[in-house]
Design a protein around this motif. Structure first.
Motif, mmCIF file in Angstrom:
data_model
loop_
_atom_site.group_PDB
_atom_site.id
_atom_site.type_symbol
_atom_site.label_atom_id
_atom_site.label_comp_id
_atom_site.label_asym_id
_atom_site.label_seq_id
_atom_site.Cartn_x
_atom_site.Cartn_y
_atom_site.Cartn_z
ATOM 1 N N ALA A 81 0.852 -1.187 0.000
ATOM 2 C CA ALA A 81 0.000 0.000 0.000
ATOM 3 C C ALA A 81 0.888 1.238 0.000
ATOM 4 N N PHE A 82 0.551 2.191 -0.862
ATOM 5 C CA PHE A 82 1.301 3.441 -0.994
ATOM 6 C C PHE A 82 0.343 4.579 -0.637
ATOM 7 N N ARG A 83 0.652 5.281 0.473
ATOM 8 C CA ARG A 83 -0.255 6.322 0.958
ATOM 9 C C ARG A 83 0.478 7.659 1.057
ATOM 10 N N PRO A 84 -0.111 8.727 0.507
ATOM 11 C CA PRO A 84 0.494 10.055 0.676
ATOM 12 C C PRO A 84 0.554 10.421 2.153
ATOM 13 N N ARG A 85 1.644 11.053 2.568
ATOM 14 C CA ARG A 85 1.814 11.397 3.981
ATOM 15 C C ARG A 85 0.820 12.453 4.448
ATOM 16 N N GLU A 86 0.328 13.263 3.521
ATOM 17 C CA GLU A 86 -0.582 14.352 3.888
ATOM 18 C C GLU A 86 -2.040 13.917 3.905
ATOM 19 N N GLY A 87 -2.279 12.610 3.929
ATOM 20 C CA GLY A 87 -3.656 12.135 3.924
ATOM 21 C C GLY A 87 -4.081 11.769 2.516
ATOM 22 N N GLY A 90 -9.342 8.848 -1.909
ATOM 23 C CA GLY A 90 -9.586 7.912 -2.993
ATOM 24 C C GLY A 90 -8.704 6.678 -2.900
ATOM 25 N N ALA A 91 -9.131 5.622 -3.576
ATOM 26 C CA ALA A 91 -8.403 4.355 -3.559
ATOM 27 C C ALA A 91 -8.186 3.868 -4.980
ATOM 28 N N ILE A 92 -6.980 3.396 -5.245
ATOM 29 C CA ILE A 92 -6.601 2.884 -6.557
ATOM 30 C C ILE A 92 -6.040 1.489 -6.363
ATOM 31 N N LEU A 93 -6.544 0.520 -7.108
ATOM 32 C CA LEU A 93 -5.982 -0.825 -7.103
ATOM 33 C C LEU A 93 -5.086 -0.954 -8.321
ATOM 34 N N TYR A 94 -3.794 -1.253 -8.096
ATOM 35 C CA TYR A 94 -2.843 -1.339 -9.200
ATOM 36 C C TYR A 94 -2.477 -2.795 -9.470
ATOM 37 N N LEU A 95 -2.502 -3.171 -10.758
ATOM 38 C CA LEU A 95 -2.145 -4.514 -11.199
ATOM 39 C C LEU A 95 -0.919 -4.405 -12.105
ATOM 40 N N HIS A 96 0.173 -4.989 -11.671
ATOM 41 C CA HIS A 96 1.448 -4.814 -12.362
ATOM 42 C C HIS A 96 1.525 -5.581 -13.685
ATOM 43 N N GLY A 97 2.396 -5.090 -14.550
ATOM 44 C CA GLY A 97 2.669 -5.774 -15.805
ATOM 45 C C GLY A 97 3.792 -6.776 -15.672
ATOM 46 N N GLY A 98 4.165 -7.364 -16.816
ATOM 47 C CA GLY A 98 5.222 -8.363 -16.846
ATOM 48 C C GLY A 98 4.858 -9.616 -17.608
ATOM 49 N N GLY A 99 3.943 -9.491 -18.564
ATOM 50 C CA GLY A 99 3.600 -10.642 -19.403
ATOM 51 C C GLY A 99 2.946 -11.784 -18.666
ATOM 52 N N TRP A 100 2.444 -11.517 -17.478
ATOM 53 C CA TRP A 100 1.832 -12.523 -16.601
ATOM 54 C C TRP A 100 2.843 -13.542 -16.084
ATOM 55 N N ILE A 101 4.144 -13.354 -16.384
ATOM 56 C CA ILE A 101 5.150 -14.317 -15.927
ATOM 57 C C ILE A 101 6.207 -13.691 -15.025
ATOM 58 N N GLY A 121 -4.257 9.928 -3.751
ATOM 59 C CA GLY A 121 -5.005 8.768 -3.291
ATOM 60 C C GLY A 121 -4.081 7.659 -2.827
ATOM 61 N N SER A 122 -4.633 6.694 -2.123
ATOM 62 C CA SER A 122 -3.878 5.519 -1.711
ATOM 63 C C SER A 122 -3.869 4.511 -2.853
ATOM 64 N N VAL A 123 -2.691 4.005 -3.168
ATOM 65 C CA VAL A 123 -2.531 3.019 -4.232
ATOM 66 C C VAL A 123 -2.216 1.672 -3.587
ATOM 67 N N PHE A 124 -3.044 0.682 -3.885
ATOM 68 C CA PHE A 124 -2.864 -0.656 -3.353
ATOM 69 C C PHE A 124 -2.403 -1.550 -4.498
ATOM 70 N N SER A 125 -1.146 -1.976 -4.424
ATOM 71 C CA SER A 125 -0.559 -2.791 -5.481
ATOM 72 C C SER A 125 -0.776 -4.254 -5.129
ATOM 73 N N ALA A 126 -1.562 -4.930 -5.937
ATOM 74 C CA ALA A 126 -1.965 -6.300 -5.625
ATOM 75 C C ALA A 126 -0.968 -7.312 -6.175
#
Length: 313
Positions: A81-87, A90-101, A121-126
């Motif tokens: 989870a990546f959260r701005p220090r100043e509060g 909003g919420a963002i769900l991030y799905l990384h690349g890499g060819g699925w491998i 916003g807070s970014v949640f990298s799954a």
């Protein structure tokens, strides 16, 4: 499809491809470790090691005004989870690349931290299971579980789905697999240089031979790792695109074999009267987001997308 000079379908040489790149990008990439890997035949564990090494070399670009912590999605998969220090708003769900491998929340820490800093916003990298150890639809199942966990545990009224390359594709697969009541809580989908199923396009013919990891044999290998069974193939985003659904932001890279996938998807969504915004990063290749901390043109493209995401709440 042809470019303004009428030569889009002519293959570009590696030397001409290098010359066409943004100079700042070319310099930044030259500083990274690299191995002569064959993305269509080398072992996934070797590809992951090389991909991780390049990502670690960029680790110093993580936004300093963002806190990073572990985040566990439903089913026990551990993300970041990546959260701005100043509060955060909003919420963002991030799905990384890499060819699925290849790839992980760690390999995309720079991207996610910069998105959090720029959107507020807070970014949640799954995390999601990778092929070939885990075949499709494991990736979609994990992405859907992450959406459910985020909506439940973070008390987020809505979520924006964002991802790059294979992760951008996975955003659309995940949205399609959600129950209607959860689909209604997806405020937008932001895809960077995704694989949407346009096929053998002009950009693919033009840039594929000059781009390691993005030639015809490479793409075929990724798909074979992901879904070797002809009867269990993932959906084609382009074929399934229709009017129903949240607004979409598509970022294409001008020097990318997959450029025309984004253009084709934007055109199809527009025909179905779906709200869609298309941006194209001039003189940048596939994967430019990783350099947003070092290359002004890449940072500007990320900031355009961040402004759109911030407006989705």
């Amino acid at each position: 499809m042809r470019d303004a000079e009428g030569a889009m379908s002519n293959p570009i040489t590696p030397a001409d491809f290098e010359a066409a790149l943004d100079p700042a990008y070319r310099a930044a990439e030259a500083d990274l470790p690299g191995e002569a890997l064959d993305w269509s035949t080398d072992r996934p564990e070797d590809l992951r090691k090389a991909y991780d090494a390049r990502s670690r070399a960029l680790a110093g670009d993580v936004a300093p005004d963002v806190t990073v912590s572990e985040w566990r999605a439903e089913g026990g998969r551990l993300g970041l989870a990546f959260r701005p220090r100043e509060g955060a708003c909003g919420a963002i769900l991030y799905l990384h690349g890499g060819g699925w491998i290849v790839g992980s929340p760690e390999t995309h820490a720079v991207v996610c931290s910069l998105l959090a800093a720029r959107t507020g916003g807070s970014v949640f990298s799954a995390d999601y299971r990778l092929a070939p150890e885990h075949r499709y639809p494991a990736q979609t199942e994990d992405a859907v579980a992450a959406v459910r966990a985020l909506l439940a545990s973070e008390a987020a009224a809505t979520v924006v789905l964002a991802g790059d390359s294979a992760g951008a594709t996975l955003c659309f697969w995940a949205w399609s697999a959600l129950e209607p009541e959860l689909q209604a809580r997806i405020a937008g989908i932001c895809g960077f240089y995704g694989v949407y199923g346009a096929g053998k396009t002009a950009s693919f013919a033009r840039y594929g031979p000059a781009c390691p990891g993005l030639g015809a044999e490479d793409i075929a290998a990724y798909r074979a790792h992901l879904a070797p069974d002809a009867d269990a193939q993932p959906p084609c985003v382009l074929e399934e695109a229709q009017g129903a659904g949240p607004p979409v932001y598509l970022s294409a890279a001008a020097l990318d074999p997959l450029r025309d996938d984004s253009l084709a998807l934007a055109a199809r969504l527009s025909r179905h009267r779906r709200a869609v915004t298309l941006s194209e990063a001039a003189r940048l290749p596939h994967g430019y987001l990783h350099f947003a901390g070092r290359v002004p043109a890449a940072r500007a493209e990320l900031e355009r997308a961040a402004e759109w995401i911030a407006g989705c709440g």
